[in-house]
Design a protein around this motif. Structure first.
Motif, PDB file in Angstrom:
ATOM      1  N   VAL A   1       0.841  -1.198   0.000  1.00  0.00           N
ATOM      2  CA  VAL A   1       0.000   0.000   0.000  1.00  0.00           C
ATOM      3  C   VAL A   1       0.879   1.252   0.000  1.00  0.00           C
ATOM      4  O   VAL A   1       0.605   2.234  -0.688  1.00  0.00           O
ATOM      5  CB  VAL A   1      -0.945  -0.009   1.214  1.00  0.00           C
ATOM      6  CG1 VAL A   1      -1.689   1.304   1.332  1.00  0.00           C
ATOM      7  CG2 VAL A   1      -1.927  -1.149   1.092  1.00  0.00           C
TER       8      VAL A   1
ATOM      9  N   GLN B   1      -5.265   9.621   0.369  1.00  0.00           N
ATOM     10  CA  GLN B   1      -6.649  10.076   0.510  1.00  0.00           C
ATOM     11  C   GLN B   1      -6.729  11.595   0.623  1.00  0.00           C
ATOM     12  O   GLN B   1      -7.627  12.214   0.099  1.00  0.00           O
ATOM     13  CB  GLN B   1      -7.296   9.438   1.744  1.00  0.00           C
ATOM     14  CG  GLN B   1      -7.460   7.962   1.653  1.00  0.00           C
ATOM     15  CD  GLN B   1      -8.237   7.527   0.444  1.00  0.00           C
ATOM     16  OE1 GLN B   1      -7.689   6.946  -0.481  1.00  0.00           O
ATOM     17  NE2 GLN B   1      -9.519   7.822   0.412  1.00  0.00           N
ATOM     18  N   ILE B   2      -5.751  12.187   1.332  1.00  0.00           N
ATOM     19  CA  ILE B   2      -5.733  13.644   1.434  1.00  0.00           C
ATOM     20  C   ILE B   2      -5.606  14.215   0.028  1.00  0.00           C
ATOM     21  O   ILE B   2      -6.299  15.153  -0.346  1.00  0.00           O
ATOM     22  CB  ILE B   2      -4.546  14.127   2.306  1.00  0.00           C
ATOM     23  CG1 ILE B   2      -4.689  13.570   3.713  1.00  0.00           C
ATOM     24  CG2 ILE B   2      -4.481  15.646   2.353  1.00  0.00           C
ATOM     25  CD1 ILE B   2      -3.470  13.783   4.575  1.00  0.00           C
TER      26      ILE B   2
ATOM     27  N   LEU C   1       1.625   2.192   8.307  1.00  0.00           N
ATOM     28  CA  LEU C   1       0.527   1.771   7.435  1.00  0.00           C
ATOM     29  C   LEU C   1      -0.575   2.832   7.411  1.00  0.00           C
ATOM     30  O   LEU C   1      -1.071   3.215   6.351  1.00  0.00           O
ATOM     31  CB  LEU C   1      -0.052   0.437   7.908  1.00  0.00           C
ATOM     32  CG  LEU C   1      -1.298  -0.018   7.149  1.00  0.00           C
ATOM     33  CD1 LEU C   1      -0.950  -0.425   5.731  1.00  0.00           C
ATOM     34  CD2 LEU C   1      -1.996  -1.161   7.843  1.00  0.00           C
ATOM     35  N   LEU C   2      -0.951   3.329   8.592  1.00  0.00           N
ATOM     36  CA  LEU C   2      -2.019   4.322   8.653  1.00  0.00           C
ATOM     37  C   LEU C   2      -1.634   5.582   7.888  1.00  0.00           C
ATOM     38  O   LEU C   2      -2.431   6.123   7.119  1.00  0.00           O
ATOM     39  CB  LEU C   2      -2.334   4.679  10.108  1.00  0.00           C
ATOM     40  CG  LEU C   2      -3.163   3.653  10.866  1.00  0.00           C
ATOM     41  CD1 LEU C   2      -3.452   4.138  12.263  1.00  0.00           C
ATOM     42  CD2 LEU C   2      -4.470   3.377  10.141  1.00  0.00           C
TER      43      LEU C   2
ATOM     44  N   VAL D   1      -1.802   4.946   4.150  1.00  0.00           N
ATOM     45  CA  VAL D   1      -3.128   4.900   3.527  1.00  0.00           C
ATOM     46  C   VAL D   1      -3.838   6.247   3.625  1.00  0.00           C
ATOM     47  O   VAL D   1      -4.709   6.541   2.828  1.00  0.00           O
ATOM     48  CB  VAL D   1      -4.038   3.790   4.103  1.00  0.00           C
ATOM     49  CG1 VAL D   1      -3.482   2.438   3.749  1.00  0.00           C
ATOM     50  CG2 VAL D   1      -4.227   3.919   5.587  1.00  0.00           C
ATOM     51  N   ALA D   2      -3.447   7.055   4.604  1.00  0.00           N
ATOM     52  CA  ALA D   2      -4.126   8.344   4.768  1.00  0.00           C
ATOM     53  C   ALA D   2      -3.644   9.356   3.743  1.00  0.00           C
ATOM     54  O   ALA D   2      -4.432  10.138   3.217  1.00  0.00           O
ATOM     55  CB  ALA D   2      -3.920   8.865   6.185  1.00  0.00           C
TER      56      ALA D   2
ATOM     57  N   PHE E   1       1.582   2.305  12.510  1.00  0.00           N
ATOM     58  CA  PHE E   1       1.544   3.743  12.316  1.00  0.00           C
ATOM     59  C   PHE E   1       1.919   4.096  10.878  1.00  0.00           C
ATOM     60  O   PHE E   1       1.239   4.897  10.228  1.00  0.00           O
ATOM     61  CB  PHE E   1       2.509   4.409  13.304  1.00  0.00           C
ATOM     62  CG  PHE E   1       2.316   5.877  13.414  1.00  0.00           C
ATOM     63  CD1 PHE E   1       1.177   6.391  14.025  1.00  0.00           C
ATOM     64  CD2 PHE E   1       3.260   6.748  12.916  1.00  0.00           C
ATOM     65  CE1 PHE E   1       0.992   7.752  14.124  1.00  0.00           C
ATOM     66  CE2 PHE E   1       3.082   8.117  13.017  1.00  0.00           C
ATOM     67  CZ  PHE E   1       1.949   8.621  13.615  1.00  0.00           C
TER      68      PHE E   1
ATOM     69  N   ILE F   1      -6.345   0.025  -2.184  1.00  0.00           N
ATOM     70  CA  ILE F   1      -7.414  -0.912  -1.864  1.00  0.00           C
ATOM     71  C   ILE F   1      -8.648  -0.423  -2.584  1.00  0.00           C
ATOM     72  O   ILE F   1      -8.976   0.749  -2.526  1.00  0.00           O
ATOM     73  CB  ILE F   1      -7.694  -0.923  -0.353  1.00  0.00           C
ATOM     74  CG1 ILE F   1      -6.445  -1.270   0.414  1.00  0.00           C
ATOM     75  CG2 ILE F   1      -8.850  -1.820  -0.034  1.00  0.00           C
ATOM     76  CD1 ILE F   1      -6.273  -2.700   0.745  1.00  0.00           C
TER      77      ILE F   1
END
Lengths: 332, 346
Positions: free
Chosen positions: A261, A317-318, A309-310, A313-314, A307, A267
């Motif tokens: 990712v 998206q931003i 990973l988060l 993935v974030a 952390f 995803i």
């Protein structure tokens, strides 16, 4: 679209360089040849798994059974080859392990494709079933005596140099196997009909069907290929650590998914590249291996993986909050 | 199709089918286990021990149910349970003054439970925020937060267990009231609360709607973001309660406790007929499913199956149930299509 993707991968490359510099400043040992070769070797197993995960993610699903496939293939290969005292060519051990991987991938594919079930839940079941199968029906002991060809392979290295400190620095052959598999995956994804089908499936299932792809064929291909890669990663892991441990690998699935990712696969499907995955794997390996070099206790590792990973993935998206206004397109 | 699902006759009938199937599975497993373990399975002692152990999984499963109804999933429940219970244990064991009076013990237990719930809410808010505002896939969010939460738990405990919780607190997990296990009461009470929440409140109706069609729900004026946040907070609160039960029953808090619960919680929900695409799921189904799994697990224990065999069986069981449900649904759809065809001919 092309530009945006380019920025994502170059962006990961920049993070990788900046992070390496920081670690290097804190502990100059990071840039020693020995450590860099060591890092390249430790990307191999995660990386080969990640190539499989990449395919599944591009197709719009999530598979977590691959470490179990790796363990089963590795352990059965270890058991069988120990029993018959195998001493033929190394490639046979690889083919055997890869073959078992393909078989297990075939089971996944059959369940997923025939009954149109979500891969995540099926693979949650097969993860548990495969590793339970090995521990129940085969054995639970660690095999320390690997067959001759695997031992030979485990010593196969290049650029051997003795460091001033007396340590030996060498680049293991596995790294080239990894690069070859990455190149193969990239070629399949880019230039074959079935590879384009994987992207199409992740973009829009219905449209893929209308365009004349056989979804069944694509799905069988994906999960068998994942099985093959997992089987190979299993035997390579076994050669690296010089044993076959049935409790190994399972539990590391998140690390691999995080790496993929991080490398730009999304995803939901339709996007992801091999070179992005290579970078993502490199970054996560550097982060995990450098905690100790930076003097951070190892029990921070789990937190750090989660952390990273988060964050990984974030961030896209931003970016995509802006691009939501313009409809998303599948990269062709 | 749309007309059919609105027809007053059809809808309740399909629901009952699902539940009936589950009850039959449950009875079959019960009878099977009773036959395989003669004289051991149907005993007061076994029922009692089962009533102590299934509520933990039951609470975790109920949390997962709420998230699955919205069309999401919460894989972080075990992480949340461990983290919050470790914080509570830390407060009860290490912050407790020497030679405390019973009033001080009571105060600390009260505080510890409060801390567990507050951090549960925080954990749920983090999940809910990432899912609803950032639109990140719930699987990824909760896989990540699972690692983060249990990572923090490991950092706090450095991998060691926190033993010797205060005696009165142990009553929650081990005590008996009117002859029945305390955890059983907690599970029943919370199951009723969740059932009421899902059936009778605006929140409950909204999340079913969101799970069926999020876009339609938004256009219908449902505040999707707020409702999703609430769903993940509810799930995390149930997980914290499960965590408190765990540490109370085992008299120790450990960072890596109950890893296999996540697979089991998914299994319970699928067995209960909760739709993983969202929009359908009933508390009564979850309750029966979790008890069924407990029959299976206790029965296996008596047969002296090892843990690995249980992993294998549960994996196979999970896939079989998915296939079975799929075939049943396909049959149902075919029947509906036939009826629809017949109607259109009329």
């Amino acid at each position: 679209m092309r530009k945006l993707l380019k920025t994502h991968e170059s962006y990961i490359a920049v993070i990788l360089i900046v992070f390496s510099l920081i670690v290097g400043i804190i502990n100059p040992k990071f840039f020693s040849i020995g450590n860099l070769f060591g890092l390249l070797k430790s990307t191999v197993v995660t990386g080969i798994f990640a190539l499989g995960v990449l395919l599944v993610l591009i197709s719009g699903e999530i598979d977590i059974s691959f470490p179990a496939i790796g363990v089963v293939s590795m352990y059965i290969t270890g058991t069988v080859f120990e029993a018959i005292d195998f001493s033929g060519p190394t490639i046979l051990a690889f083919l055997f392990s890869g073959g078992i991987g393909v078989l297990l991938g075939l089971i996944n594919a059959a369940v997923i494709s025939t009954f149109r079930l979500p891969t995540l839940i099926v693979s949650l079941g097969t993860l548990s079933a495969y590793s339970g199968f090995v521990l129940t029906f085969i054995d639970t002991r660690i095999i320390n005596r690997l067959s001759e060809p695997v031992v030979v392979y485990s010593k196969l290295a290049f650029f051997r140099r003795t460091m001033e400190s007396g340590q030996i620095a060498e680049l293991h052959f596995s790294f080239f196997v990894y690069l070859a598999l990455a190149a193969l995956t990239a070629l399949i994804l880019r230039y074959t009909i079935i590879g384009r089908g994987v992207y199409a499936l992740g973009g829009d299932r219905q449209a893929t069907k209308r365009a004349g792809f056989s979804i069944k064929k694509i799905e069988y291909f994906i999960y068998c290929y994942v099985g093959l890669l997992a089987g190979l990663a299993g035997i390579i892991h076994s050669a690296h650590v010089r044993n076959a441990n049935p409790f190994d690998l399972v539990g590391g699935e998140l690390n691999v998914i995080a790496a993929t990712v991080l490398g730009g696969a999304i995803i939901g499907g339709g996007r992801g590249t091999v070179h992005g995955t290579l970078l993502g794997v490199m970054l996560i390996t550097v982060i995990n291996n450098s905690l100790i070099l930076m003097g951070i206790p190892s029990y921070w590792q789990r937190f750090t993986t989660g952390f990273v990973l988060l964050i990984a993935v974030a961030i896209p998206q931003i970016g995509s909050v802006k691009s939501i206004r313009t409809p998303r397109r599948v990269r062709s | 199709m749309k007309i059919l699902s609105n027809s007053p006759i059809k809808l309740p009938k399909t629901k009952d089918n699902n539940l009936n199937r589950l009850i039959i599975i449950s009875i079959v497993i019960f009878v099977l286990m009773a036959i395989l373990n003669p004289g051991k399975f149907i005993t007061m002692r076994n029922f009692r021990s089962m009533s102590y152990s299934f509520p933990e999984l039951g609470l975790l499963s109920l949390g997962l149910t709420i998230c699955m109804i919205t069309g999401g999933i919460d894989l972080s429940i075990v992480g949340t349970a461990n983290l919050t219970s470790i914080l509570a244990a830390k407060l009860m064991v290490e912050a407790m003054p020497e030679n405390p009076t019973s009033a001080i013990i009571a105060l600390y237990i009260f505080l510890a439970v409060g801390v567990a719930f507050i951090f549960g809410i925080i954990a749920g808010l983090i999940n809910g925020y990432l899912v609803s505002t950032f639109h990140i896939h719930p699987v990824l969010v909760t896989l990540g937060t699972w690692q983060v939460f249990s990572g923090i738990a490991i950092i706090i405990t450095r991998g060691y267990a926190i033993p010797n919780l205060p005696k009165p607190f142990l009553f929650v997990g081990n005590g008996r009231f009117l002859g029945l296990a305390m955890p059983l009461y907690i599970f029943l009470a919370l199951a009723i609360v969740v059932a009421v929440l899902l059936r009778k409140t605006q929140f409950g109706r909204s999340i079913y709607f969101i799970g069926t069609n999020a876009t339609a729900a938004r256009f219908a004026g449902i505040r999707v973001r707020k409702m999703l946040m609430r769903a993940y907070v509810s799930s995390a609160l149930l997980a914290s309660t499960a965590g408190l039960l765990m540490i109370s029953r085992t008299n120790q808090a450990k960072a890596d406790y109950g890893r296999s619960y996540i697979l089991q919680a998914v299994l319970v929900n699928l067995l209960a007929g909760v739709n993983w695409h969202g929009g359908f799921g009933r508390v009564i189904g979850v309750a029966i499913a979790v008890v069924t799994l407990q029959f299976l697990s206790s029965g296996f224990n008596m047969l002296r199956f090892n843990n690995f065999a249980r992993d294998f069986t549960w994996g196979v069981f999970l896939i079989s149930i998915m296939i079975f449900n799929h075939l049943m649904n396909e049959r149902k759809n075919r029947l509906e299509a036939d009826i629809a065809g017949a109607k259109s001919v009329e």
